[in-house]
Write an enzyme that holds these catalytic residues in place. Structure first.
Site, mmCIF file in Angstrom:
data_model
loop_
_atom_site.group_PDB
_atom_site.id
_atom_site.type_symbol
_atom_site.label_atom_id
_atom_site.label_comp_id
_atom_site.label_asym_id
_atom_site.label_seq_id
_atom_site.Cartn_x
_atom_site.Cartn_y
_atom_site.Cartn_z
ATOM 1 N N CYS B 45 0.694 -1.147 0.103
ATOM 2 C CA CYS B 45 0.051 0.026 0.032
ATOM 3 C C CYS B 45 0.816 1.180 0.025
ATOM 4 O O CYS B 45 1.935 1.044 0.079
ATOM 5 C CB CYS B 45 -0.864 0.007 1.265
ATOM 6 S SG CYS B 45 -0.197 0.141 2.741
ATOM 7 N N CYS B 48 2.850 2.364 3.016
ATOM 8 C CA CYS B 48 4.079 1.418 3.520
ATOM 9 C C CYS B 48 5.212 2.305 3.523
ATOM 10 O O CYS B 48 6.194 2.322 4.061
ATOM 11 C CB CYS B 48 4.149 0.131 2.785
ATOM 12 S SG CYS B 48 2.814 -0.879 2.764
ATOM 13 N N ASP B 454 -0.718 -28.927 -7.176
ATOM 14 C CA ASP B 454 0.147 -29.368 -6.103
ATOM 15 C C ASP B 454 -0.989 -29.476 -4.854
ATOM 16 O O ASP B 454 -1.813 -28.678 -4.783
ATOM 17 C CB ASP B 454 1.529 -29.000 -5.901
ATOM 18 C CG ASP B 454 2.030 -29.842 -4.555
ATOM 19 O OD1 ASP B 454 1.952 -31.083 -4.415
ATOM 20 O OD2 ASP B 454 2.545 -28.984 -3.771
ATOM 21 N N ASP B 632 4.386 -25.699 -5.212
ATOM 22 C CA ASP B 632 5.282 -25.054 -4.394
ATOM 23 C C ASP B 632 6.588 -25.980 -3.770
ATOM 24 O O ASP B 632 7.423 -25.111 -3.345
ATOM 25 C CB ASP B 632 4.415 -24.490 -3.083
ATOM 26 C CG ASP B 632 4.415 -25.459 -1.926
ATOM 27 O OD1 ASP B 632 4.140 -26.600 -2.461
ATOM 28 O OD2 ASP B 632 4.249 -25.132 -0.838
ATOM 29 N N ASP B 636 7.988 -30.170 -7.127
ATOM 30 C CA ASP B 636 7.190 -29.777 -8.165
ATOM 31 C C ASP B 636 8.093 -29.122 -9.346
ATOM 32 O O ASP B 636 7.651 -28.793 -10.150
ATOM 33 C CB ASP B 636 6.250 -28.738 -7.648
ATOM 34 C CG ASP B 636 5.006 -29.477 -6.884
ATOM 35 O OD1 ASP B 636 4.702 -30.563 -7.207
ATOM 36 O OD2 ASP B 636 4.631 -28.753 -5.678
#
Lengths: 51, 740
Positions: B45, B48, B454, B632, B636
């Site tokens: 945002c 920040c 996955d 992840d 994979d």
């Protein structure tokens, strides 16, 4: 057509000034963070940071 | 933790506050002082920016902190080397909830940045030249139909030449160089007709000016370069941005490893600095930074990121461990067998290499268009020259017409058609927390007709959480959560997240069993069912069961990896988009089946090795299906490289994230569907834009061949079609309003 004598240099001079300003802004890194600049203009932290 | 480590066999050195060495990341800045770059996670945002900069500038010694919002990098500078304390910056960022990683920009990125600046300078020069020449050209055009004297027209043409020749010589460099390279390699690319068109237009214009003619094409040549450079710059900016994202992701790998020096002291170094043979220390709650063999200590290791297996396994002396595994409890000393780039299983490395070559080079839409373009343009120009010569026109006239054809067909709109859409779409994706890792991911994503997930960490959340909070008495759960606050054990963290409150005083951790504390004069225990005196349930399918005991009352706590909150909604949305869905998991069938049933996915396979996942993908590819793989785990990574296009959550293993074409942030699965929707829209717009460019040529080329294109017509046609294509590209932002 005598008006061209000062109109032409003026037009070219203004164009050159614009180009130089652009090159200066490029050299000082003002295009490095385009999104941040759009947001920073809205924050007033520059006021807060002043002593 | 210290007590736990001491209780373990092998006399481990205590993990005291380690010394972190960041000297390799520090760089001197102009005008004295020293600076360091950080890649910051979790910036989402506008607020920040101020929050981060203020927090870091409040750190003593820091002279300036500047956050680049586009690349999510923070540059911190100190007045001198002795004052530089990166540690304090990390602490300040952690206090306000941001995770930062030391960042070292690669030399490749510096070269890219210099190139972007050069393109922008060329763009500026040609832009200002085009504006000034247009000022003179408009005067000539309006004078030609009124009362301009030939002397004034010649003056204006000479002035135009004075501006256009140096501007084109400078601004045209990117095209001229690329065209020369192509010609030297005896090939044709898009830049050959561009360079030819520009040079011929300038040459003819100088010739015409010398002969006091009415028309000169200086404005066309500079405007052409301006539009083409705009397209080139947008394309470059897009690729630079995805590369910056990829570099940020790579810097996450700069996680620290605690290395035990020969003299017994513990030093924290970047994981990339660990060499095979080094001994590193891992304590509970940490990820193993390297591949290695356990040489002292014992513990339970969660390898869900490596293999997809959700049940922790025991690690003992002599056991193999892979980077990315999470140590649940205990403390280990690991002798490194591979570090840095070699950390993943040899099998995965081999498969990765084969998988990425098997996919082959993808030919982008714009390249396919460009391949057709150059021969067609040259042929048209040559044919119209020959045609007019045969029809009895003078050489001068025929050359003028051929040049007009080259100018009018120069691919202004074509050069803008694809990059403009890509830039707008990438911005829309980024606002939704989706980062593109490769430049052509958007196009490949749009072609997908099936999605394979996955399970562990992708359909489910990466961190385990309490599954039966509703069945546990509220006060018992609250006590359990307060007790759990004292431990870094991942299961305890899941329990702690289920409640709130302050930690209990005087908590004792019993290794391999659980935690014990005291509240209101009664003993509280949290840990294995046996530790709490509860009968463990017979059917533990997925995840782990813990128990809590407060005085005489007990309860069982089931902790498992739960589905992402919007997994079901996303799956049904993807199905509505016409995708076929499937699950490829390395976990046990008993753990995969309930997830598949809950999501209504009939096509699932379990117990797959990495090679097995590739086999499944190949089988689908043979049926002509283009598959998006979402995963992840380390297991994979080869499948991600093999799939038509791939996505990973930000919590994925580093190797996997590096393989993925697209990375998404946050706990939601919705970015998968959103990214596909945006990609499809982007592809539709790119095609539309290419068609606009084609239709423009269908109208303009006959005019040029007929000899009707004056400089005025060329200027209108070029800027009109470029503006149309750019405006059309802006529509890529629109689905934002449809899907909040």
């Amino acid at each position: 057509m005598n008006v061209l004598i000062y109109l032409l240099p003026m037009a070219l001079g203004l164009g050159l000034a614009g180009l130089l300003a652009f090159l200066w802004s490029l050299r000082t890194g003002q295009y490095d963070d385009m999104e941040g600049a759009a947001i920073r203009v809205l924050s007033d932290d520059d006021l807060r940071r002043q002593p | 933790m210290a007590g736990l480590a001491a209780a373990l066999p092998g006399a481990l050195p205590l993990p005291g506050p380690p010394v972190r060495d960041f000297s390799s990341f520090l760089r001197p800045v102009e005008g004295g002082g020293i600076a360091m770059d950080f890649a910051v996670e979790g910036i989402d945002c506008a607020a920040c920016i101020a929050e981060i900069e203020d927090a870091v500038e409040a750190v003593p010694g820091v002279s300036e902190a500047r956050l680049n919002y586009t690349t999510h990098r923070l540059a911190v500078s100190w007045p001198g080397a002795p004052a530089a304390e990166p540690e304090a910056v990390f602490a300040a960022l952690a206090r306000i909830g941001y995770k930062a990683h030391p960042f070292e920009s690669s030399s490749a990125e510096a070269i890219e940045a210099a190139r972007a600046r050069h393109l922008l300078r060329c763009l500026g020069v040609t832009g200002f030249a085009a504006m000034n020449i247009m000022l003179l050209s408009v005067s000539v055009w309006s004078g030609n139909v009124t009362d301009i004297t030939p002397e004034t027209r010649d003056l204006f043409h000479w002035l135009s030449a004075l501006i256009a020749l140096p501007a084109c010589a400078y601004g045209g460099q990117p095209f001229f160089q690329s065209a020369l390279r192509a010609l030297r390699a005896r090939a044709l690319n898009m830049d050959v007709p561009i360079s030819l068109g520009v040079l011929l237009a300038l040459g003819v214009s100088v010739y015409e000016t010398l002969h006091h003619a009415e028309h000169a094409y200086f404005d066309s040549a500079t405007m052409l370069l301006f539009f083409l450079l705009t397209g080139r710059y947008l394309d470059h900016a897009m690729r630079r941005r995805t590369r910056a994202e990829a570099a940020n992701l790579a810097s996450l790998k700069a996680d620290l490893a605690r290395r035990i020096e020969p003299d017994g002291s513990v030093v924290a170094v970047p994981a990339s600095a660990v060499r095979p043979g080094d001994i590193v220390l891992v304590s509970a709650g940490e990820r193993v930074p390297v591949d290695g063999v356990v040489c002292a200590g014992a513990g339970a290791v969660d390898e869900s990121l490596v293999s997809g297996e959700t049940l922790p396994r025991a690690a003992t002396v002599g056991g193999q461990l892979h980077a990315g595994s999470l140590l649940h409890d205990g403390a280990l000393q690991i002798r490194t067998t591979a570090a840095g780039t070699g950390t993943f299983l040899e099998e995965i490395e081999r498969l990765l290499e084969r998988a990425s070559t098997a996919r082959g080079a993808y030919v982008k839409l714009a390249d396919r268009a460009a391949r057709l373009y150059a021969p067609v343009v040259h042929a048209t120009a040559a044919l119209s020259f020959a045609g007019w010569m045969l029809a009895g026109a003078s050489l001068h006239q025929a050359v003028l017409i051929a040049v007009a054809v080259l100018i009018i067909t120069c691919p202004c709109a074509l050069a803008l058609a694809v990059p403009a859409v890509q830039v707008v779409s990438a911005g829309a994706l980024m606002r939704r927390g989706v980062l593109l890792n490769t430049g052509d991911a958007l196009e490949r994503l749009a072609e997908v007709d099936g999605v394979l997930f996955d399970k562990t960490g992708t359909l489910t959340l990466p961190e385990p959480s309490l599954a039966n909070a509703g069945e546990v008495p509220a006060d018992l759960l609250a006590v359990a959560a307060r007790l759990a606050l004292s431990s870094r054990h991942p299961l305890a963290r899941a329990v702690a997240a289920a409640g709130s409150g302050s930690p209990l005083a005087q908590v004792r951790e019993v290794p391999g069993a659980g935690l014990e504390g005291e509240l209101d004069g009664e003993t509280v225990r949290l840990g294995s069912p046996a530790f709490c005196g509860v009968e463990p349930p017979a059917d533990v399918l997925d995840g782990s069961v813990m128990a809590v005991r407060w005085g005489a009352r007990t309860a069982l706590l089931a902790v498992r990896q739960q589905l992402r909150p919007d997994a079901r909604a996303t799956v049904s949305r993807l199905r509505a988009m016409g995708e076929t869905l499937g699950i490829l998991s390395g976990d046990r069938a008993a753990a995969v089946e309930p997830v598949a049933r809950e999501l209504g996915i009939a096509d699932w396979s379990a117990d797959l090795r990495p090679a097995g996942k590739i086999g499944e993908l190949d089988a689908r590819a043979e049926r002509g299906s283009r598959v998006l793989m979402v995963g992840d785990g380390l297991n994979d990574a080869p499948a991600l490289a093999r799939a038509h296009v791939s996505m990973s959550p930000i919590s994925a293993a580093d190797v996997t994230k590096a393989q993925a074409d697209v990375v998404f942030l946050g706990e939601r699965l919705a970015p998968v569907a959103e990214a596909m929707a945006i990609a499809r829209r982007a592809r539709a717009l790119m095609r539309q834009n290419l068609w606009i460019a084609v239709i423009y040529n269908l109208f303009a080329v006959p005019l040029a061949i007929a000899g009707l294109v004056t400089p005025l017509v060329a200027a209108l046609a070029m800027s009109g079609s470029s503006a149309l294509v750019t405006l059309n590209a802006l529509r890529a932002r629109m689905p934002e309003r449809e899907t909040p």
